[in-house]
Design an enzyme around this catalytic site. Structure first.
Site, PDB file in Angstrom:
ATOM      1  N   HIS A 133       0.822  -1.205   0.000  1.00  0.00           N
ATOM      2  CA  HIS A 133       0.000   0.000   0.000  1.00  0.00           C
ATOM      3  C   HIS A 133       0.857   1.257   0.000  1.00  0.00           C
ATOM      4  O   HIS A 133       1.710   1.438   0.871  1.00  0.00           O
ATOM      5  CB  HIS A 133      -0.902  -0.022   1.234  1.00  0.00           C
ATOM      6  CG  HIS A 133      -1.897   1.078   1.299  1.00  0.00           C
ATOM      7  ND1 HIS A 133      -2.088   1.838   2.420  1.00  0.00           N
ATOM      8  CD2 HIS A 133      -2.776   1.542   0.383  1.00  0.00           C
ATOM      9  CE1 HIS A 133      -3.046   2.720   2.208  1.00  0.00           C
ATOM     10  NE2 HIS A 133      -3.484   2.567   0.972  1.00  0.00           N
ATOM     11  N   HIS A 142      -1.116  11.504  -2.065  1.00  0.00           N
ATOM     12  CA  HIS A 142      -2.435  11.033  -1.670  1.00  0.00           C
ATOM     13  C   HIS A 142      -3.369  12.181  -1.316  1.00  0.00           C
ATOM     14  O   HIS A 142      -4.492  12.255  -1.802  1.00  0.00           O
ATOM     15  CB  HIS A 142      -2.326  10.075  -0.477  1.00  0.00           C
ATOM     16  CG  HIS A 142      -3.648   9.596   0.022  1.00  0.00           C
ATOM     17  ND1 HIS A 142      -4.398  10.304   0.957  1.00  0.00           N
ATOM     18  CD2 HIS A 142      -4.369   8.495  -0.286  1.00  0.00           C
ATOM     19  CE1 HIS A 142      -5.520   9.654   1.192  1.00  0.00           C
ATOM     20  NE2 HIS A 142      -5.536   8.552   0.467  1.00  0.00           N
TER      21      HIS A 142
END
Length: 246
Positions: free
Chosen positions: A13, A55
């Site tokens: 991730h 992100h």
């Protein structure tokens, strides 16, 4: 597209999970060091339309920049330290662009899940331009890259710009019309929050012909249960803990 699926079932991730600054080259290297063959990362557009990894919509959490990312040019973003927030060990780790990470993934033979993460108001153009860049950067290696997004608008634009690339629709909670959405966007996979997925939903997704990826799974017992349900892959921050399940 799902019939030719070859993604490994463990996906690091944001690159290095807990062990390295997210969405950086250091993170991708960390994944390789722990034996992972697939990575996930987030891609936005700079103000001058350069695809890069980040992100959040703001710069403060993971860089030494401040405020919204949207108005920054790539020249401004490329100077930011994206490692010091995690530890002094990663001081000076730069915010990378997509081309840098693509080159590393292809050099290392890594599968890549490119999550299209638009800044607010830039969903369509981000989907189109990021997918076009991915098509160019992975030319000849399309089987090792997957586009995904929470934004239907971004994924629809990606479908138009690079229809040959596999796509996955991200959901926090699986909606009643998930199958219609996935079909409309020509998806190969459906991605769901592991804490909000049940066995019946997993069976429905797989029996409908879609691959099923689950985020973010940091517990070995939970991962084993999901694999028993037929899940094709899990995203994890716990690289050492889950490595043996690969």
């Amino acid at each position: 597209m799902s019939s030719s699926w070859s993604f490994p079932r463990l996906i690091a991730h944001r690159g290095g999970g807990r062990l390295a600054p997210e969405n950086t080259l250091a993170g991708m290297r960390c994944a390789v060091e722990h034996g992972y063959r697939a990575v996930e990362f987030d891609v936005k557009l700079s103000a001058d339309d350069h695809p890069y990894l980040l992100h959040d919509d703001d710069l403060d959490r993971t860089t030494d920049g401040h405020g919204p990312a949207r108005p920054k040019t790539w020249a401004e973003l490329a100077r930011l330290d994206a490692g010091s927030w995690l530890s002094a060990r990663f001081a000076g780790e730069l915010l990378p662009d997509l081309a840098t990470i693509a080159a590393y993934c292809r050099e290392q033979g890594l599968w890549a899940n490119v999550e299209i993460k638009p800044c607010p108001g830039r969903e369509e153009e981000t989907g189109a331009l990021v997918s076009a860049a991915v098509a160019t950067l992975w030319a000849g290696g399309e089987e090792k890259v997957l586009l995904s997004s929470f934004s239907e608008t971004a994924l629809a634009a990606a479908q138009q710009a690079a229809p040959q690339l596999a796509r996955g629709m991200l959901f926090e909670v699986l909606p009643p019309d998930w199958a219609a959405i996935a079909a409309r966007l020509g998806c190969a996979s459906v991605h769901v929050d592991g804490e909000r997925l049940n066995a019946e939903q997993a069976t429905a997704i797989r029996s409908s012909g879609y691959r099923l990826l689950v985020y973010t799974v940091n517990n070995t017992t939970a991962a084993e249960r999901l694999f028993e349900w037929g899940v094709d892959g899990v995203f994890t921050d716990a690289l050492p803990e889950l490595a043996a399940l690969g």
